[in-house]
Design a protein around this motif. Sequence first.
Motif, short mmCIF file in Angstrom:
data_model
loop_
_atom_site.label_atom_id
_atom_site.label_comp_id
_atom_site.label_asym_id
_atom_site.label_seq_id
_atom_site.Cartn_x
_atom_site.Cartn_y
_atom_site.Cartn_z
N ARG A 188 41.62 100.19 42.93
CA ARG A 188 40.52 99.73 42.08
C ARG A 188 39.72 98.63 42.78
O ARG A 188 38.50 98.43 42.85
N SER A 189 40.52 97.81 43.80
CA SER A 189 39.87 96.85 44.56
C SER A 189 39.00 97.29 45.78
O SER A 189 38.18 96.56 46.36
N GLY A 190 39.69 98.35 46.33
CA GLY A 190 39.11 99.13 47.66
C GLY A 190 39.52 98.36 48.71
O GLY A 190 38.96 98.36 49.79
N VAL A 191 40.70 97.44 48.72
CA VAL A 191 41.24 96.98 49.80
C VAL A 191 41.88 98.17 50.74
O VAL A 191 42.57 98.87 50.43
N ASP A 192 41.70 97.75 52.13
CA ASP A 192 42.56 98.59 53.06
C ASP A 192 43.62 97.82 53.47
O ASP A 192 43.74 96.80 53.82
N PRO A 193 44.74 98.40 53.12
CA PRO A 193 46.19 97.89 53.44
C PRO A 193 46.57 97.86 54.93
O PRO A 193 47.06 96.84 55.36
N VAL A 194 45.84 98.62 55.73
CA VAL A 194 46.37 98.43 57.13
C VAL A 194 45.48 97.30 57.78
O VAL A 194 46.04 96.63 58.77
N ARG A 195 44.05 97.20 57.52
CA ARG A 195 43.23 96.13 57.96
C ARG A 195 43.35 94.79 57.44
O ARG A 195 42.93 93.83 57.78
N VAL A 201 48.52 105.89 76.68
CA VAL A 201 48.37 105.09 75.59
C VAL A 201 48.71 103.56 76.05
O VAL A 201 49.54 103.35 76.79
N PHE A 202 48.01 102.69 75.26
CA PHE A 202 48.44 101.34 75.66
C PHE A 202 49.77 100.70 75.49
O PHE A 202 50.16 100.75 74.36
N ALA A 254 50.17 107.79 70.45
CA ALA A 254 49.10 106.70 69.63
C ALA A 254 50.01 105.21 69.70
O ALA A 254 51.02 105.16 69.78
N THR A 255 49.12 104.31 69.61
CA THR A 255 49.76 103.14 69.51
C THR A 255 49.37 102.38 68.14
O THR A 255 48.31 102.58 67.39
N LEU A 256 50.39 101.78 67.58
CA LEU A 256 50.43 101.01 66.33
C LEU A 256 49.78 99.73 66.37
O LEU A 256 49.48 99.23 67.35
N PRO A 257 49.29 99.16 65.28
CA PRO A 257 48.50 97.99 65.30
C PRO A 257 49.15 96.98 66.18
O PRO A 257 48.52 95.97 66.60
N ASP A 258 50.53 96.83 66.11
CA ASP A 258 51.33 95.67 66.70
C ASP A 258 51.68 96.10 68.22
O ASP A 258 52.33 95.17 68.71
N GLY A 259 50.98 97.10 68.70
CA GLY A 259 51.54 97.56 70.08
C GLY A 259 52.53 98.40 70.40
O GLY A 259 52.50 98.95 71.52
N SER A 260 53.18 98.73 69.17
CA SER A 260 54.39 99.77 69.62
C SER A 260 53.79 101.19 69.79
O SER A 260 52.56 101.48 69.27
N ARG A 261 54.26 101.97 70.40
CA ARG A 261 54.04 103.15 70.86
C ARG A 261 54.47 104.42 70.02
O ARG A 261 55.81 104.44 69.71
N MET A 320 50.69 105.55 60.02
CA MET A 320 50.61 105.22 61.45
C MET A 320 49.50 105.71 62.25
O MET A 320 49.17 105.00 63.25
N LEU A 321 49.15 106.81 62.22
CA LEU A 321 48.05 107.52 62.87
C LEU A 321 46.54 106.84 62.41
O LEU A 321 45.63 107.09 63.26
N LYS A 322 46.44 106.35 61.17
CA LYS A 322 45.44 105.99 60.78
C LYS A 322 44.50 105.04 61.54
O LYS A 322 43.25 105.44 61.67
N ALA A 323 45.03 104.03 62.17
CA ALA A 323 44.43 102.94 62.95
C ALA A 323 44.05 103.68 63.98
O ALA A 323 43.26 102.97 64.79
N SER A 324 44.68 104.61 64.89
CA SER A 324 44.66 104.96 66.02
C SER A 324 43.39 106.06 66.01
O SER A 324 42.81 106.12 67.31
#
Length: 415
Positions: free
Chosen positions: A17-24, A230-231, A136-143, A119-123
Amino acid sequence: MDAIAQVELEVRELIRRSGVDPVREGRVVRALVEEVVADYDDRSVSGTLPTLLDPAGAVQRVWDAVAGFGALQPFLDDPRVEEIWVNEPSKVFVARDGVAELTTTILDDDTVRDLVERMLKASGRRLDLSSPFVDATLPDGSRLHVVIPDVTREHWALNVRKFVVKASHLEDLVRLGSLTAHAAQFLDASVRAGLNILVAGGTQAGKTTLLNCLAGAIDSRERIITCEEVFELRIAARDVVALQCRQPSLEGTGEIPLRRLVKESLRMRPSRIIVGEVRQEESLDMLLALNSGLPGMCTVHANSAREAITKMCTLPLLAGENVGWRFVVPTVAASIDLVVHMGLEPNGARRVREVVGVPGRVEGDVVEVADIFTTRGGQLVRSAGFPPHLERYERIGVDVAQLLGRGSSDVQVTS
């Protein structure tokens, strides 16, 4: 429905309902979870709702479920866990301090697919029947690496290789017991002198970590360009540009392979070029760059330093029929100066097993090498060999004979 499941349901509805993005917007989601847990705890006093036995634990579990990666999040948060892999929903493994173990975590197919999707959403990378593999690379830098059926037999297989920052400089490796102080001083001088270094080893042997530490010895005034699939590299330098490959689009266009990155990096005024790993024909472009006077480093999978040299003589042949052995072998001898071999011990420890120099000579299509450090009795000790390009050490004020200890050159032949 138990208390935590009810709280999770309420949080998800509030997020929707609030439209918050849990990833970002993790901090916002965390505040929402804490608010819902507190409200639920107050309401449960009346006895009409199941009681939360551990409100603080509930906050963490719900946050893991809606903003983290569910049942895998505790492993991602554990600094001792280096890698997580799922062979099938009922078989979740981790490597803790380098040793593999089967966990008690049990998932289901839908949960695994949901986790991969998040996991792929951010990449921005995709996974489907036309592209059944993904890196792909996760937000914390993990591969992240995922394979789906029908390439796998039945279940989705995923690996998460965490970026565990245990060392960023060579002295950190000395502290961890991966490298002796004597060898670290030599490698530090070799990097500063501008020698081309090939880091070899098996999977999870610590090649990327060693590459990071070697890069830490580069002068801050130099410009570094890194090229990776990948980074993974985390180089704390003032002037650094990181490049990664790109998968093709749904139409099969737009792919950027590692070979293209190596070529493009040469147009970016690099002082150093670092290639995360060479596996195929990009090794030819890497060798040509190093042979042009540009210092660089890269990694390769190999069981020893000598096998690494042999592999570097073979991989460029994949670039085309016009690339022959007679061209590649002397190019390898002229382009690579040092090979550092890392190994993974049975107890999970990573150690440098040998450092060899490449004098630049070829005898009968075989590249000569000189042992500089080797392993004897389980210890990395000084051998009799010396590195090439002693004049480069002299330019930075290093006396190699004094640094290594005087001895006669011990040149050996590798096939």
